[in-house]
Design a protein around this motif. Structure first.
Motif, PDB file in Angstrom:
ATOM      1  N   LEU A 135       2.594   1.391  -3.444  1.00 32.34           N
ATOM      2  CA  LEU A 135       3.379   1.786  -4.450  1.00 32.34           C
ATOM      3  C   LEU A 135       3.633   0.554  -5.174  1.00 32.34           C
ATOM      4  CD1 LEU A 135       6.580   2.081  -4.158  1.00 32.34           C
ATOM      5  CD2 LEU A 135       5.878   3.623  -2.371  1.00 32.34           C
ATOM      6  N   MET A 136       3.748   0.483  -6.358  1.00 31.29           N
ATOM      7  CA  MET A 136       4.206  -0.516  -7.112  1.00 31.29           C
ATOM      8  C   MET A 136       5.749  -0.766  -7.357  1.00 31.29           C
ATOM      9  SD  MET A 136       3.140  -3.158  -8.703  1.00 31.29           S
ATOM     10  CE  MET A 136       1.430  -3.200  -9.568  1.00 31.29           C
ATOM     11  N   LEU A 137       6.475  -1.861  -6.710  1.00 30.81           N
ATOM     12  CA  LEU A 137       7.725  -1.931  -6.735  1.00 30.81           C
ATOM     13  C   LEU A 137       8.219  -2.968  -7.899  1.00 30.81           C
ATOM     14  CD1 LEU A 137       8.805  -1.960  -3.131  1.00 30.81           C
ATOM     15  CD2 LEU A 137       8.957  -0.262  -4.632  1.00 30.81           C
TER      16      LEU A 137
END
Length: 195
Positions: A135-137
């Motif tokens: 996932l992109m943080l």
């Protein structure tokens, strides 16, 4: 050698058949993620991994079969050779025939030496069957959160579950080996107490 939730079980290729059994035994056996077959006459072995129905069969000690689909027309009947007695209500289940469906079947086969430890088969099956997630943080992760919660020195000791209860981490472990194993655990410094 088939994987289970808490280790492995070693079974013979042919089932033990007793005259007083109500059901005729078969070589079909459950497995979680892999079956490992070792050739008694050589140093060869193989590990067969699958994602899907957890069932395999060693047929006549020389053929490995994977259950891909279990499609039945009746919930129970008395004309099944392995089970001549009715095991439940005799109810038709036409939807369980799985007709006109599309399936993605995933399996992998590795040939290797019997010298490879059982943890090799276990680790390969975990890598094969567990889907990686990402996932992109949009924030900076504190460095201490990037370290493992538990580092185990022995490859034979595996984590069965890791959960939080009453504000405590509970870890359940199991030993893949058939003998006692000494291991060391390393935990992050932020954890101050182990029970």
């Amino acid at each position: 050698i088939t994987s289970t939730h808490f280790g492995t079980i070693k079974r013979e290729g042919d089932p033990v058949i007793r005259d007083d059994d109500l059901e005729r035994m078969s070589g079909i056996q459950p497995q979680k993620r892999f079956i490992r077959v070792e050739d008694p006459a050589s140093e060869s072995a193989l590990t067969l991994m699958n994602v899907g129905l957890p069932e395999v069969e060693l047929v006549n000690k020389d053929c490995l079969a994977i259950t891909i689909l279990r499609c039945i027309g009746w919930l129970s009947k008395s004309d099944i050779p392995e089970r001549p007695e009715v095991a439940g209500p005799v109810v038709p289940t036409p939807g369980a025939q799985e007709l006109y469906q599309k399936y993605i079947l995933e399996y992998s086969l590795i040939t290797h030496s019997k010298d490879q430890p059982l943890s090799f088969s276990y680790d390969q099956s975990e890598a094969f069957s567990l889907v990686p997630r990402s996932l992109m943080l949009y924030c900076v992760i504190p460095q201490e959160l990037l370290h493992p919660l538990l580092d185990i020195s022995s490859p034979d000791i595996k984590i069965s579950s890791l959960r939080v209860r009453d504000n405590k981490f509970l870890v359940t472990l199991f030993n893949l080996s058939d003998k006692a194993v000494e291991t060391f655990f390393q935990i992050p410094a932020r954890f101050t107490k182990i029970n």
